[in-house]
Motif scaffolding. Structure first.
Motif, short mmCIF file in Angstrom:
data_model
loop_
_atom_site.label_atom_id
_atom_site.label_comp_id
_atom_site.label_asym_id
_atom_site.label_seq_id
_atom_site.Cartn_x
_atom_site.Cartn_y
_atom_site.Cartn_z
N PRO A 137 0.84 -1.21 0.00
CA PRO A 137 0.00 0.00 0.00
C PRO A 137 0.87 1.25 0.00
CG PRO A 137 -0.67 -1.53 1.72
CD PRO A 137 0.64 -2.02 1.17
N GLN A 138 0.43 2.28 -0.71
CA GLN A 138 1.21 3.51 -0.80
C GLN A 138 0.57 4.65 -0.03
OE1 GLN A 138 2.19 4.31 -4.88
NE2 GLN A 138 3.27 2.38 -5.12
N CYS A 139 -0.24 4.30 0.95
CA CYS A 139 -0.93 5.30 1.76
C CYS A 139 -1.28 4.63 3.08
CB CYS A 139 -2.17 5.76 1.01
SG CYS A 139 -3.52 6.39 1.98
N GLY A 140 -1.15 5.34 4.17
CA GLY A 140 -1.45 4.78 5.49
C GLY A 140 -2.89 4.33 5.63
N PHE A 141 -3.82 5.06 5.03
CA PHE A 141 -5.22 4.70 5.13
C PHE A 141 -5.51 3.42 4.34
CE2 PHE A 141 -5.25 9.38 5.67
CZ PHE A 141 -5.65 9.41 6.99
N SER A 142 -4.92 3.31 3.16
CA SER A 142 -5.07 2.08 2.37
C SER A 142 -4.46 0.90 3.12
CB SER A 142 -4.40 2.24 1.00
OG SER A 142 -5.07 3.20 0.22
N ASN A 143 -3.32 1.12 3.76
CA ASN A 143 -2.68 0.08 4.54
C ASN A 143 -3.57 -0.38 5.69
OD1 ASN A 143 -0.58 -1.68 5.36
ND2 ASN A 143 0.13 -0.17 6.83
N ALA A 144 -4.22 0.56 6.35
CA ALA A 144 -5.11 0.22 7.47
C ALA A 144 -6.27 -0.65 7.00
CB ALA A 144 -5.62 1.49 8.14
N VAL A 145 -6.86 -0.31 5.85
CA VAL A 145 -7.97 -1.09 5.30
C VAL A 145 -7.49 -2.50 4.96
CG1 VAL A 145 -9.50 -1.31 3.29
CG2 VAL A 145 -9.32 0.86 4.48
N VAL A 146 -6.33 -2.62 4.34
CA VAL A 146 -5.77 -3.93 4.00
C VAL A 146 -5.55 -4.75 5.27
CG1 VAL A 146 -3.70 -5.08 3.11
CG2 VAL A 146 -4.76 -3.21 1.81
N GLN A 147 -5.01 -4.12 6.32
CA GLN A 147 -4.74 -4.84 7.57
C GLN A 147 -6.04 -5.32 8.23
OE1 GLN A 147 -1.75 -5.84 8.48
NE2 GLN A 147 -0.96 -4.80 6.68
N ILE A 148 -7.07 -4.49 8.21
CA ILE A 148 -8.36 -4.88 8.79
C ILE A 148 -8.92 -6.09 8.05
CG2 ILE A 148 -10.78 -4.18 9.07
CD1 ILE A 148 -9.67 -1.30 9.59
N LEU A 149 -8.93 -6.03 6.73
CA LEU A 149 -9.46 -7.14 5.96
C LEU A 149 -8.59 -8.39 6.10
CD1 LEU A 149 -10.76 -5.28 2.80
CD2 LEU A 149 -12.08 -6.17 4.72
N ARG A 150 -7.30 -8.20 6.26
CA ARG A 150 -6.39 -9.33 6.48
C ARG A 150 -6.70 -10.00 7.82
NH1 ARG A 150 -0.78 -7.44 5.10
NH2 ARG A 150 -1.57 -7.69 2.98
N MET A 151 -6.99 -9.22 8.86
CA MET A 151 -7.34 -9.79 10.16
C MET A 151 -8.61 -10.62 10.08
SD MET A 151 -6.49 -7.02 13.12
CE MET A 151 -7.08 -5.54 12.33
N HIS A 152 -9.54 -10.20 9.23
CA HIS A 152 -10.80 -10.93 9.06
C HIS A 152 -10.66 -12.06 8.05
CE1 HIS A 152 -13.57 -8.35 11.40
NE2 HIS A 152 -12.67 -7.41 11.13
#
Length: 175
Positions: free
Chosen positions: A86-101
């Motif tokens: 991800p090239q943005c902190g917000f995009s990274n956060a969304v990816v991490q949330i979906l990865r946790m689920h």
């Protein structure tokens, strides 16, 4: 031929119309200028023209493309970068949330396609990226997805579309 005239390389088109060769070679971003000389007043008129591009391809319908992408996948993210980088902190956060689920999703990098980047903002009437869609419905961006994750609402939304979250409590699964 004078040095100044040969260095500037003016091309004559029609009656009293001169187009500097430099404007022919300009990039797509600049606006070309056409200079004409009025023989009565001896003044130079400058008209600006948008460059014209000729293509055999039909115009791109970005809104339809986005609608098709959102409709064909259960979870879709329009983000800056790709899930692996991800090239943005917000995009990274969304990816991490979906990865946790442990959610499988379709991701689209808006940084490689400016029309997609603007088109997704128009499609959802939401000015920021990332944007998350579940079962064709716009959910929101990072802040909304984070809030849904923290309250447990994301697990419920995923269940509604037949996606089992990895964070689902085994007791809730039996109900």
């Amino acid at each position: 031929m004078s040095v100044a005239r040969s260095a500037f390389r003016m091309a004559k088109f029609g009656r009293s119309t001169y187009l500097p060769m430099t404007s022919v070679l300009t990039s797509r971003i600049t606006i070309n200028s056409l200079q004409t000389k009025d023989p009565l007043s001896n003044k130079i008129n400058i008209e600006t023209q948008q460059p014209r591009y000729f293509s055999s391809e039909a115009p791109r319908d970005v809104q339809k493309e986005i609608g098709d992408l959102v409709a064909k996948n259960k979870v879709v993210i329009f983000m800056k970068g790709v899930p692996e980088a991800p090239q943005c902190g917000f995009s990274n956060a969304v990816v991490q949330i979906l990865r946790m689920h442990a959610v499988t999703y379709d991701a689209h990098n808006v940084l490689v396609d400016e029309e997609l980047r603007q088109g997704i903002k128009d499609f959802s009437s939401w000015p920021t990226i990332p944007q998350v869609y579940i079962e064709g419905e716009f959910i929101g961006g990072c802040d909304i997805l984070l809030q849904m994750h923290q309250t447990g609402e994301l697990i419920e939304e995923l269940q509604k579309v037949g996606i089992k979250s990895a964070l689902m409590d085994p007791e809730d699964e039996k109900k």
